[in-house]
Design a protein around this motif. Structure first.
Motif, PDB file in Angstrom:
ATOM      1  N   GLU A 116       0.833  -1.200   0.000  1.00 25.87           N
ATOM      2  CA  GLU A 116       0.000   0.000   0.000  1.00 25.87           C
ATOM      3  C   GLU A 116       0.869   1.252   0.000  1.00 25.87           C
ATOM      4  OE1 GLU A 116      -3.118   0.090   2.956  1.00 25.87           O
ATOM      5  OE2 GLU A 116      -3.470   2.223   2.575  1.00 25.87           O
ATOM      6  N   LYS A 147       6.575   2.288  -3.011  1.00 30.62           N
ATOM      7  CA  LYS A 147       6.568   3.542  -3.775  1.00 30.62           C
ATOM      8  C   LYS A 147       7.938   4.203  -3.672  1.00 30.62           C
ATOM      9  CE  LYS A 147       1.637   4.052  -2.910  1.00 30.62           C
ATOM     10  NZ  LYS A 147       0.608   4.592  -2.016  1.00 30.62           N
ATOM     11  N   HIS A 166       3.806  -1.733  -6.887  1.00 32.60           N
ATOM     12  CA  HIS A 166       3.082  -0.450  -6.974  1.00 32.60           C
ATOM     13  C   HIS A 166       3.881   0.594  -6.230  1.00 32.60           C
ATOM     14  CE1 HIS A 166      -0.440   2.258  -6.898  1.00 32.60           C
ATOM     15  NE2 HIS A 166      -0.137   2.501  -5.649  1.00 32.60           N
TER      16      HIS A 166
HETATM   17  C1  XIL Z   1      -2.525   5.650  -0.633  1.00 32.46           C
HETATM   18  C2  XIL Z   1      -2.301   4.729   0.558  1.00 32.46           C
HETATM   19  O1  XIL Z   1      -3.471   4.002   0.815  1.00 32.46           O
HETATM   20  C3  XIL Z   1      -1.911   5.528   1.738  1.00 32.46           C
HETATM   21  O2  XIL Z   1      -1.593   4.683   2.823  1.00 32.46           O
HETATM   22  C4  XIL Z   1      -0.701   6.385   1.356  1.00 32.46           C
HETATM   23  O3  XIL Z   1      -0.306   7.167   2.359  1.00 32.46           O
HETATM   24  C5  XIL Z   1      -1.035   7.271   0.185  1.00 32.46           C
HETATM   25  O4  XIL Z   1      -1.414   6.472  -0.876  1.00 32.46           O
HETATM   26  N1  XIL Z   1      -4.190   5.892  -5.411  1.00 32.46           N
HETATM   27  C6  XIL Z   1      -3.077   5.090  -5.376  1.00 32.46           C
HETATM   28  C7  XIL Z   1      -2.598   4.576  -4.095  1.00 32.46           C
HETATM   29  O5  XIL Z   1      -2.536   4.703  -6.435  1.00 32.46           O
HETATM   30  O6  XIL Z   1      -1.208   4.404  -4.062  1.00 32.46           O
HETATM   31  C8  XIL Z   1      -3.051   5.456  -2.951  1.00 32.46           C
HETATM   32  O7  XIL Z   1      -2.681   4.815  -1.750  1.00 32.46           O
HETATM   33  C9  XIL Z   1      -4.533   5.692  -3.009  1.00 32.46           C
HETATM   34  C10 XIL Z   1      -4.906   6.390  -4.270  1.00 32.46           C
END
Ligand code: XIL
Length: 343
Positions: A61, A65, A98
Motif C-alpha cells: 500500500e 513507492k 506499486h
Molecule cells: C494511498 C495509501 O493508501 C496511503 O496509505 C498512502 O499514504 C497514500 O497512498 N491511489 C493510489 C494509491 O494509487 O497508491 C493510494 O494509496 C490511493 C490512491
C-alpha cells in the motif's frame, strides 16, 4: 529471511498456503484475488493468517513507492519490498509492484533535483532498472506509471517532475526501461476515475493507444476503483472496462474499495448499508468474471479491514466501511456476495 509468523520452510510447516481448501477468496476465485497491505500488518498474526487464507496477491500500500524506497539518495532501500516478496513466495501468492513513477510519492531530493535533465533521466532509468531487476522473475507485475493524467485541465498529462524534466515521453521510456530489466513481468498503466470521468478515460485510452502504436511494452491497465455504492454507474464501469479488454490488454481492478457513507449521514454500519454494498460488489465482480479469462489479471482490494482503510483519514470520516472484513477480522456480507458468485 524467514518470517516466523508465516511458517518457514525449515520449521516443517506447510508453506504452500493452499493446503486448506475451505471456500475462501483465493481458493474459489478463478483469478488472483489480492489486497493492499502495509509492512506493519506482517507483525500481526491474525492479519497474516487472514491474508494466507483469503488472498493470493499482495500490493504494497505504501512501502514499494518511490518515497519510501528512495528517500536516501545514496541507496535504494529494499528492506520492506524484500519482505513483501518473501511473504508472497512463502504463502504461494504473487506481488503486484506499486508503483514505479507516481507524482504523489516522489522524494523531496528528486522533486528538487538540481542536476541536468540528462542526469535526471539517468537517475530515473537506473532507479527503474534497479528496482525491477532486483525482483526479475519474482514479481508478477508493476504499475509502471500511476496517475499521469490530470482530472481537470483538459485531462492533460500531469505536470510532474518526470514530465517537466523528461517531457511527455517519460511514460514510454519508463515502460521500456522496466521491460529491459525484466522481459516477462507484466507492465501496467494505473489510474483513478477511469469509469467515472469519460474525458479522463478517453485521454488514458489515447495514451495507451499511442504506446501500443509505438511498440511500447504495455501489458495492461489498472482501474483503481475507489468507488461508492452509487457512483460511478455500473454501465460506465462495464463500458470503460470493455474498451480496455477490446484492446487485448489485461484489466486489473487494482485498488477496489466501496464507500457506503459518502454524505457522512450514517453513524453505524447498518444491515441495509451492508446489503447495498454486497449487491454493488457482487455486480462488479460478476461483470469482471465475464471478461475473457486471459485478460483477468485480478481484483485487488485496497486494504483488508475497514479500520485499516486509507479512506478513513483521506476522507476524514471514521464512519466509512469500504472493505470486505470488519475491524475484528469478520467477513462482511460483501465478502459472502463474492463467494456466492464463485460457488
Ligand atoms: C494511498 C495509501 O493508501 C496511503 O496509505 C498512502 O499514504 C497514500 O497512498 N491511489 C493510489 C494509491 O494509487 O497508491 C493510494 O494509496 C490511493 C490512491
Amino acid at each position: 529471511m524467514c518470517i516466523s509468523l508465516l511458517g518457514c520452510k525449515d520449521s516443517g510447516s506447510d508453506t504452500s498456503g493452499t493446503e486448506n481448501l475451505e471456500p475462501s477468496l483465493r481458493n474459489s476465485s478463478p483469478y488472483p484475488f489480492g489486497a493492499a497491505i502495509q509492512i506493519k500488518h506482517l507483525n500481526d498474526v491474525n492479519y497474516v493468517n487472514l491474508l494466507r487464507e483469503e488472498f493470493n496477491s499482495i500490493t504494497g500500500e505504501y512501502q514499494m513507492k518511490m518515497s519510501p524506497m528512495y528517500n536516501n539518495p545514496s541507496a535504494i532501500n529494499f528492506n520492506d519490498s524484500d519482505t513483501f516478496v518473501e511473504f508472497a513466495e512463502q504463502t504461494g501468492g504473487r506481488v503486484h509492484g506499486h508503483a514505479l513513477l507516481w507524482h504523489s510519492s516522489t522524494p523531496a531530493w528528486i522533486e528538487n533535483f538540481s542536476g541536468s535533465d540528462a542526469e535526471f533521466e539517468t537517475l530515473i532509468e537506473n532507479y527503474i532498472k534497479d528496482v525491477v531487476g532486483r525482483y526479475k522473475g519474482r514479481i508478477a507485475s508493476w504499475d509502471v506509471v500511476n496517475e499521469a493524467i490530470e482530472d481537470g485541465n483538459g485531462n492533460a498529462l500531469r505536470n510532474s517532475v518526470f514530465y517537466q524534466k523528461l517531457g511527455p515521453d517519460y511514460i514510454a521510456k519508463a515502460f521500456r526501461w522496466a521491460r529491459e530489466a525484466d522481459p516477462d513481468v507484466k507492465l501496467f498503466y494505473n489510474d483513478y476515475n477511469m469509469a467515472a470521468n469519460g474525458d479522463k478515460f478517453n485521454a488514458m485510452l489515447a495514451l495507451v493507444d499511442d504506446l501500443i502504436a509505438n511498440d511500447v511494452p504495455i501489458d495492461g491497465v489498472g482501474f483503481q476503483m475507489h468507488i461508492s455504492t452509487d457512483w460511478p454507474s455500473q454501465a460506465n464501469i462495464e463500458a470503460s472496462s470493455s474498451q480496455v479488454v477490446a484492446r487485448g490488454l489485461l484489466l486489473h481492478y487494482s485498488e477496489l474499495d466501496v464507500k457506503v457513507n459518502s454524505d457522512k449521514s450514517a453513524t453505524s454500519f447498518t444491515p441495509e448499508l451492508a446489503e447495498t454494498q454486497k449487491q454493488r460488489i457482487k455486480t462488479i465482480v460478476d461483470f469482471y468474471n465475464s471478461i475473457p479469462e486471459e485478460l483477468q489479471f485480478g481484483i485487488t482490494m485496497w486494504g483488508v479491514k475497514d479500520d485499516d482503510s486509507w479512506l478513513r483519514s483521506f476522507l476524514d470520516n471514521e464512519n466509512e466501511w469500504p472493505l470486505l472484513f470488519d475491524e475484528n477480522f469478520n467477513a462482511k456480507p460483501a465478502y459472502d456476495g463474492i463467494l456466492e458468485l464463485f460457488e
